[in-house]
Every structure is written in structure tokens, then in C-alpha cells.
Design a protein around this motif. Structure first.
Motif, PDB file in Angstrom:
ATOM      1  N   ASP A  67      17.311  21.385   0.029  1.00 16.84           N
ATOM      2  CA  ASP A  67      18.159  22.190   0.913  1.00 16.84           C
ATOM      3  C   ASP A  67      17.908  21.899   2.388  1.00 16.84           C
ATOM      4  O   ASP A  67      18.806  22.008   3.215  1.00 16.84           O
ATOM      5  CB  ASP A  67      17.891  23.689   0.675  1.00 16.84           C
ATOM      6  CG  ASP A  67      18.379  24.107  -0.703  1.00 16.84           C
ATOM      7  OD1 ASP A  67      19.156  23.339  -1.311  1.00 16.84           O
ATOM      8  OD2 ASP A  67      17.954  25.180  -1.166  1.00 16.84           O
ATOM      9  N   HIS A  68      16.675  21.552   2.700  1.00 16.13           N
ATOM     10  CA  HIS A  68      16.335  21.323   4.116  1.00 16.13           C
ATOM     11  C   HIS A  68      16.412  19.853   4.509  1.00 16.13           C
ATOM     12  O   HIS A  68      15.924  19.464   5.561  1.00 16.13           O
ATOM     13  CB  HIS A  68      14.935  21.879   4.409  1.00 16.13           C
ATOM     14  CG  HIS A  68      14.828  23.346   4.119  1.00 16.13           C
ATOM     15  ND1 HIS A  68      15.373  24.293   4.954  1.00 16.13           N
ATOM     16  CD2 HIS A  68      14.285  24.018   3.077  1.00 16.13           C
ATOM     17  CE1 HIS A  68      15.154  25.494   4.447  1.00 16.13           C
ATOM     18  NE2 HIS A  68      14.505  25.354   3.296  1.00 16.13           N
ATOM     19  N   GLN A  69      16.997  19.063   3.630  1.00 16.56           N
ATOM     20  CA  GLN A  69      17.209  17.635   3.907  1.00 16.56           C
ATOM     21  C   GLN A  69      15.908  16.847   3.997  1.00 16.56           C
ATOM     22  O   GLN A  69      15.796  15.885   4.747  1.00 16.56           O
ATOM     23  CB  GLN A  69      18.052  17.430   5.184  1.00 16.56           C
ATOM     24  CG  GLN A  69      19.368  18.172   5.160  1.00 16.56           C
ATOM     25  CD  GLN A  69      20.228  17.805   3.950  1.00 16.56           C
ATOM     26  OE1 GLN A  69      20.305  16.633   3.592  1.00 16.56           O
ATOM     27  NE2 GLN A  69      20.816  18.794   3.310  1.00 16.56           N
ATOM     28  N   TYR A  70      14.884  17.313   3.281  1.00 12.98           N
ATOM     29  CA  TYR A  70      13.700  16.481   3.133  1.00 12.98           C
ATOM     30  C   TYR A  70      13.276  16.444   1.667  1.00 12.98           C
ATOM     31  O   TYR A  70      13.653  17.329   0.881  1.00 12.98           O
ATOM     32  CB  TYR A  70      12.551  16.897   4.053  1.00 12.98           C
ATOM     33  CG  TYR A  70      12.080  18.348   3.977  1.00 12.98           C
ATOM     34  CD1 TYR A  70      11.574  18.888   2.808  1.00 12.98           C
ATOM     35  CD2 TYR A  70      12.097  19.154   5.122  1.00 12.98           C
ATOM     36  CE1 TYR A  70      11.092  20.191   2.775  1.00 12.98           C
ATOM     37  CE2 TYR A  70      11.626  20.459   5.083  1.00 12.98           C
ATOM     38  CZ  TYR A  70      11.129  20.961   3.907  1.00 12.98           C
ATOM     39  OH  TYR A  70      10.673  22.247   3.862  1.00 12.98           O
ATOM     40  N   ASP A  73       8.004  18.752   2.138  1.00  8.05           N
ATOM     41  CA  ASP A  73       7.474  19.025   3.471  1.00  8.05           C
ATOM     42  C   ASP A  73       6.189  18.212   3.709  1.00  8.05           C
ATOM     43  O   ASP A  73       5.212  18.342   2.968  1.00  8.05           O
ATOM     44  CB  ASP A  73       7.196  20.537   3.545  1.00  8.05           C
ATOM     45  CG  ASP A  73       6.628  20.978   4.862  1.00  8.05           C
ATOM     46  OD1 ASP A  73       6.519  20.153   5.785  1.00  8.05           O
ATOM     47  OD2 ASP A  73       6.279  22.180   4.949  1.00  8.05           O
TER      48      ASP A  73
END
Ligand SMILES: Nc1nc2c(c(=O)[nH]1)N=C([C@H](O)[C@H](O)COP(=O)(O)OP(=O)(O)OP(=O)(O)O)CN2
Length: 181
Positions: A67-70, A73
């Protein structure tokens, strides 16, 4: 939207769907170094003397963008790997599944025996590893499995493959590579 002058496409736009792509993160920090003592066997009856290495660890993780384009983390990978390497730092690494090195602990001391040789260490100075030999390859596998377990536990995205390298002495690495099914 502005078109890239060379590509004639919007700058940083996703590639056309017929262009396969993969994403991965690589994490290799200076503090992923742990200093530890060990000895391994070669062949049937050669056993090294106890010696140490400044092991350096690095990780590569591949998977889809979440969802966070990675993929995952960096910070989570970094902190997890730092914690895992710290557990090994300044310890004697001993194998509990070695066919000819016996390792026993009475809670106070750990005794390792190989043929006529015997090493006795304070228990707190040792990490007993569930491996056949404390090679860089098996250290890489153990760290990789623990990293993946922890990332899953912490809700990281779907990791599709993982590569862990453990370097014993600047250029001699054992590498573990895992790919999902
Ligand atoms: N595939 C593997 N081969 C070897 C491993 C291993 O983990 N995987 N490990 C060893 C030994 O641990 C040995 O200590 C490393 O070999 P060596 O180069 O002799 O180590 P040094 O620290 O003495 O390095 P120098 O470059 O000689 O200073 C052997 N093989």
C-alpha cells in the motif's frame, strides 16, 4: 502531465504492462557486523582451532509493492537484522547438531568435545545453534529464517524471495537464498 524528453512518456510513470518488473530492497549497514568465535570441521576428522571473525551480514528482499509503494520498510529490516546480529555478537557459536562435535550445557558451563579435544566456556558466553556446523552458509540461513519470521510477525508485506549473505572475512561469503514456493 510533463513528458520525459527521451522516453516521451510521463516522467516516472509505471512501465507498460508488457514490461516485466521486480522490486527488491537491499539492506547492508556497517553495524550489521558481529564478532564471534567458532570452529568448524572439514571432511571427517579435521577440526579447526577456535578462532574469531567480524562477520558482516546483508539482506535482499524481493516482493510486490504494498500500500505504501515499498516492498518492506527498510527501517523494520534494519532494526530486526541489527537485533538478530547483536544476539550473536561477542559470543562463542557452537553447533548442537554436529555429527562429531558434542555440545553439552549444565546451565553454568558449556562443554564441546571433538575426539580428544575439549573446550569449556561459561554458558553465558555461548550461543548454541541448531545447526550441523557453524559455517557462514548455515549462519545465513538461520538469520534469514529468523528475519522472515519476524517480518511476518510484524505484518510486513508479502516477501517472495530473500537472500542473506554472511561474510566471514571481507570477501568470503556464505549465502542463503529462499524463494516462496
Ligand atoms: N563454504 C565455506 N567454507 C569455509 C567456511 C564456511 O563457513 N563456508 N569457513 C571456514 C572457516 O571458518 C575459516 O575460518 C575461514 O577460512 P580462512 O580463510 O582460513 O579464515 P581466516 O579468518 O583465517 O582468513 P584469512 O583470510 O586467512 O585471514 C573455511 N571454509
Amino acid at each position: 502531465m510533463l513528458a520525459h524528453p527521451v522516453l516521451r512518456r510521463p516522467y516516472l510513470a509505471p512501465p507498460p504492462i508488457d514490461m516485466p518488473e521486480q522490486f527488491q530492497v537491499q539492506v547492508a549497514k556497517e553495524h550489521f557486523v558481529f564478532s564471534a568465535a567458532h570452529f568448524i570441521t572439514f571432511g571427517d576428522n579435521i577440526c579447526e582451532r577456535l578462532h574469531g571473525h567480524n562477520y558482516a551480514v546483508s539482506a535482499e528482499l524481493r516482493g510486490p509493492l504494498g500500500d505504501h509503494q515499498y516492498v518492506v520498510d527498510f527501517i523494520l529490516v534494519r532494526d530486526t537484522l541489527a537485533a538478530l546480529t547483536q544476539e550473536l555478537d561477542h559470543h562463542v557459536l557452537l553447533p548442537t547438531r554436529h555429527p562429531t562435535i558434542q555440545v553439552e550445557s549444565d546451565g553454568r558451563e558449556v562443554t564441546a568435545t571433538f575426539e580428544e579435544r575439549r573446550w569449556v566456556f561459561p554458558a553465558g558466553d555461548c550461543v548454541l545453534l541448531d545447526v550441523e556446523n557453524t559455517t557462514a552458509e548455515l549462519l545465513a540461513r538461520g538469520l534469514g529464517q529468523r528475519l522472515l519470521e519476524e517480518l511476518q510477525r510484524r505484518g510486513a508485506g508479502a516477501i517472495e524471495s530473500c537472500v542473506i549473505a554472511v561474510d566471514e572475512c571481507n570477501g568470503q561469503q556464505g549465502v542463503w537464498r529462499w524463494t516462496k514456493d
